[in-house]
Every structure is written in C-alpha cells, then in structure tokens.
Write a protein that holds these residues in place. Sequence first.
Motif, mmCIF file in Angstrom:
data_model
loop_
_atom_site.group_PDB
_atom_site.id
_atom_site.type_symbol
_atom_site.label_atom_id
_atom_site.label_comp_id
_atom_site.label_asym_id
_atom_site.label_seq_id
_atom_site.Cartn_x
_atom_site.Cartn_y
_atom_site.Cartn_z
ATOM 1 N N SER A 231 -5.645 -1.726 1.277
ATOM 2 C CA SER A 231 -4.494 -1.128 0.603
ATOM 3 C C SER A 231 -4.686 0.367 0.353
ATOM 4 O O SER A 231 -3.715 1.127 0.313
ATOM 5 C CB SER A 231 -4.239 -1.846 -0.721
ATOM 6 N N SER A 232 -5.937 0.799 0.216
ATOM 7 C CA SER A 232 -6.193 2.209 -0.098
ATOM 8 C C SER A 232 -6.316 3.085 1.137
ATOM 9 O O SER A 232 -6.440 4.305 1.025
ATOM 10 C CB SER A 232 -7.483 2.327 -0.925
ATOM 11 N N CYS A 234 -5.150 4.738 4.851
ATOM 12 C CA CYS A 234 -3.995 5.122 5.666
ATOM 13 C C CYS A 234 -4.477 5.377 7.092
ATOM 14 O O CYS A 234 -5.618 5.779 7.306
ATOM 15 C CB CYS A 234 -3.302 6.351 5.099
ATOM 16 N N THR A 520 -0.757 4.442 2.627
ATOM 17 C CA THR A 520 -1.439 3.501 1.738
ATOM 18 C C THR A 520 -0.415 2.524 1.162
ATOM 19 O O THR A 520 0.794 2.773 1.176
ATOM 20 C CB THR A 520 -2.137 4.249 0.598
ATOM 21 N N ARG A 556 -1.597 -6.126 3.268
ATOM 22 C CA ARG A 556 -2.504 -5.197 2.581
ATOM 23 C C ARG A 556 -3.416 -5.990 1.652
ATOM 24 O O ARG A 556 -2.982 -6.935 0.978
ATOM 25 C CB ARG A 556 -1.726 -4.163 1.762
#
Length: 716
Positions: A231-232, A234, A520, A556
Amino acid sequence: MSTKWRKAKVALGLNLCMYVPGTHDDFSPSLDADGRFSDASTVSPVAGKSDSDHSTATSQIPSSSGLRFSKVGSRSSKKTCAICLRTMKPGHGHALFTAECSHAFHFHCIASNVKHGNQVCPVCRAKWKEIPVQGPSSDLIHRKARINSVDWPQDDAWMTVLRRLPTVRMDSPRQIPSIFHSSEPSVFNDDEPLDPQPELLEKNSPAKDAENSYAETLEIKTYPEFSVLPSSACHENFTALIHLKAMFTRMSTNNTTLPISNQTQCAPVDLVTVLDVSGSMAGTKLALLKRAMGFVIQNLGPSDRLSVIAFSSTARRLFNLRRMSDSGRQQAIQAVNSLISSGGTNIAEGLRKGAKVLEERKEKNSVCSIILLSDGQDTYTVTGPSGANPKPDYQSLLPSSINGGMGCQIPVHTFGFGVDHDAASMHSISEASGGTFSFIEAEDVIQDAFAQCIGGLLSVVVQNLSVGVDCLHPGVHINSIKSGSYKSCLSSDGRGGSIEVGDLYADEGRDFLVSINVPTGHAGEKTALLKVGCVFRDPISKEVVNLKAQEVTIQRSENVGGCVVSIEVDRQRNRLQAAEAMAEARGLAERGDLGGAVSVLENHRRVLSESVAAWAGDQLCIALDAELKEMKERMASRRVYEASGRAYVLSGLSSHSWQRATARGDSTENTSLVHAYQTPSMVNMLARSQTMPLGGPSPSPPIRPGRAFLPSPQPR
C-alpha cells in the motif's frame, strides 16, 4: 534425325488445345492453356542475374504453331542432358530416360522436373503420354503406375516408373491469347455480382440478441503485472496486459458453450492476387506458382470472388473479379494456366492495377485483400532528379486506397520467393498496408505459404476492431502502449488511449502491454486502475458491437513478501523485447556490422533464459530462443545474410509486429514459433495443401469457420 523431328512436330500438333477440367476430379492445377506445363522446363535462372539478363539468356523464338522454344534447349544433344547439361553415358552410375519423342535425359533430372509439374519435353515441348516417376520414395508411387517395359538403361538404385497421363479433351476451348496483348477495360467496374445466398441466410437467421450472439465472439482478458502491491509503494512503470481473442464458439441462451459444427456461414472475400511472371520465374517456379494458384482457386467458396493480376515489365488483369462457382473456377484455372514468363519486374504497376480492381468494383464483399508474390528486384521504379534509380519508396508508390485513402485499408500480404527478391521492399509494402511479409526460401513450399494465408482470410469473424483504454483511479496515467505495428494513440492528459486492431481471424489473439504509473494506496483496498472496452463490426450482419468493458485491478496490502510476476505479462514482454533485439540486429547487419548483430541476438538469448516465463518452461520463450538462434546462424557471413538472413529476419519482424503467422525460410513449420500465431483454420488449410496429391484434384472446399446463430432451445 529428320524422323525424330517429324515425330516432335506431330506430338506438338496434337496438343494445341486447352485442357480445362470439367469437374473437380478432372482438375490438374499445373496444366497450362495448351494442356502443357508452360515454361516448366525452361532452364532456371542463374542466381544473381537480373530478370533482363535472364530474359536475354533464355530468349524464346516463336514457332509457326504459336509455341515458344528455348535457345538453350535447341543446343542439347543426345549425349548431353538438357536439364543439367552434363554428359550422359551408360555405366556412369546414373539411369537414363528416353522419352517417346526420342530425347534422352538423366533419370533423376527428369524425374525431379516431373515432380514439380512439368509434363512436356524440355527440348521439343512435346507433351508426353507417359512420365517418369522416381522410385519408392516418390509420393506418386501409390498411384496407378507401371514399370517401364522398354529396355532403358538402369545403372543404379533408381527405379524407372511411368504414369500414364489423362487424354487431352479435344473439345476444350482454344488457347487464350497472350495476356499482355489482350484488350482490357479502362474501368474495372465489371465485377460479377455478389452471391445473394448469404443475404438470404442472414434474413432467415433467428433474431440476434447482442449479449448472447456476441458474448463469445470476442473475449477480453486483462492481467496486471503484480496482483498484489504494498500500500505504501508507488510504481512508475507498472505493466498491464490486454488480451483479446476472437472465439470459435457461441453462448446459447442457457449459458452453455456450443461449438460450431454445422454452420458454414462466414464472411465472403474479395481477393486479388498480383503475380510476378517476369523472366526469372521461368521453369519450375512458374509451374509451382500455377499449382499453388490452382489450390487457392479450388479452396475459395462460391461466395468468394477472385481476380488475378500478372505483371512483368507491365501488368495485366487476367480476368474480372468473379465468384468462384464451378464455372468461375474453370475460367480462373484456364486463365492462370495461360501464364508465360518474360520481361522485367514492375511491382508498382502490378500493385496499382490490383488496387484498381478493388477500388472500382461495383459491389463489395465484407473482406478484401491483395496477395503479392515476386521473386526479383523491381526494375521499373521511379527515377530520381539526377537520373539515378534509387531504392523504391513503396510508402509513396502504394495507391491511396491501400493506405486507407478510400476510408478502409487494403492489406497486402507479400511473399518474397527465392533468394533474389527484394525483401526490404516487400516488407515495406506489407507494413504500409497492414499485411504480412512471408519468405519462401524453398520453391516447393509456395503452395503451403498460400494455404496458410488464405486459411486466415477465409475465417474473418471480427472487423474494424478498436480497443479503448481509460484510467479509473484519479492518480493513474498511461505512459505508453506497446502495440507493435497497430496504430495506437494517447490523449493529451494521459488518461485515455486507443488501439486500432482491424480484422481478426477465428481463434486469433492479440496482446498489448500498457505502461502506467500506480500511486500509493490504502491497505486492504482493491484499486481499479484501467477500464478496457472494445468496438467492432460483425462481418456477416454488418452490426457494430460494443462489448462490456473489463477492468484491471490490484489488491493493496500492508506487508507483501516477494511480489509474484504474472507469467502472462512476462511472456508478452519477452516477445516484444525479442522483436526489439531482432530489429536492432537487423539495423547493425544492414550497416555491415554482422559481428555486432550476432552479439545482440546472443545477449538477448541469455536475457530471455533468465526470465520468469523461461524458468516456468513457457513454450513461447522456447520458440523465441530457437528463432533468435536461427537468425544468428543466418548472419554468419555477408553472403548468407544477403541470400536468406535479411528476408528471414524481416518475416519474423512482420509476424511479431502483427501477431500473425508468416511463412519463414524453407517451411511454414520450421520452428514452433509459427504455431504461436497459427489459427485452426490455417492449420487445417495447411494440412489440405500438404496432403493433396501432386497433380491430383483438390478436395472440395473446406467448411469455413463462422459464428453460428443457433435457435433458442424449445421448452419441454
């Protein structure tokens, strides 16, 4: 000697009539207008000579009967084989064959000539009633044959076998005049009207519900490079795969998948073949071309229309665009068999006339295409200001209709025949028009190459396919679309894009990679990245179909160990990277750096072997590695590259850029890579070509694939 000449004249005088088969069983695709294999026995051109050189070397002298004799042949004697020009002496390990016209040859020379369709004497052009057939390995051994009862020498393991030829029908139509001197209309609007039967079938078909009738016509699948991302994190170059496939089945109203079995309805074709009959096509090449065209004619259906353009120094339409009914087939075979070879090579004029046939037709079938075959360099290109004759720019020489000037593009599928053709120009023509380029290295696979091509053209189930890609998440933007030779574009804000795909054959697939940035997210959420939709036209009903869009989504997560790469995405990335390596190697080879080209190919083989798909044993990776290895071997020297390497690489690039099967080298099955793009229709047509007896009738036209509109099941 005078007695032998009298026999030859009598034999010639008995064979001035055209042989046209009355039924499929009578069909012999290699016979020409005189019932003979025209030009099949002329000495083949020497490698490296131009058409003009060859025409001079084998200039033909017209006789009082309108036939043509080769100067080379007239110099042969009983002690010299007219085919290989070597001495013939009994006891030297070669069996000798003496024909009924009294001319003698090495048995293996004349048997090879006959195998490729030549049934006339190479010296006097007399038609033989009996022909020599090579021993047990010959595919003709299973036919009605007899051992030669005449005491001809047999010094080695060759077995002299004769096959009696069918009697020529004396009531057949007379010989067609020379195609380059016959009259031709100024406007090609004399095409035969379309077969009304398909329209009748369409009107009588059950009402079509879009969701049921088209749900399985085209399949859309999407694959993200990684199904789960932290999730964090990109990603700036995240790859998504769009997979499309034209299906061979239909969904019934009770949601069961039904195979197509009894339905033969499929989009009819308007096909124009543009054939090189220049001087370098003399001999076996022309005989095999006639046989290949006979196969094409026999496998077109009564709703399909065909026109043939022959070109050398100029171009001529042999016959108007006509339906391949029984009478249409006979007339087409008769016209093709009238071809003779002479002159130079004017590819641009042949293309112009082929496009003119399709431009000016009064009625139009749903599918149209041009097949172009040439074995030589273009000798009639536009000259520059200084009087020089530069390499032709076919991008500018192609008629506007082929390039989409008439509102639709006409694909030209080009076939480079032999080692002397201009592969770069033929590839350029195919790329500019949306067609494919095939390299026919061995003469005897020309029919297989044509068979594979028409197997696809006769199975079009999707037309004018367009793919639309739109971003769903506000933070997602499209970086690029990898679509090969298919035209693609991006919106100015990077939030949308499209790909123009065109036609799809039954069971044919397309794969496109879209590079995007992924922002993200939040742990536990499912992020929708892209939406993929398709619009196409049904070639039978002419309806425009909008398919329900598919989404590309990822999950995610807070903690993700090792992200697992999608095998599907990695496989297509390997294909694109391999094609890029081939293009780079070709550029180096053209600049004379063969060592650098080989190094590029070898380095990419190493990279390919380390990919995720290769470790998983992916068959496409194995096939790509084999193709790269073959290309490397064909760049071993400048001579090898000029003879076959360039054409082999270009046919491979054409296949990958359009994701469509092409003939490569000396066979349509020389690598497993061909099967990655072959469709069942292509495979079936290839099988028909490879099992058709030499000189025998072709089976009846095959059942063609199409979407079956089956009635809804009745309630019990």
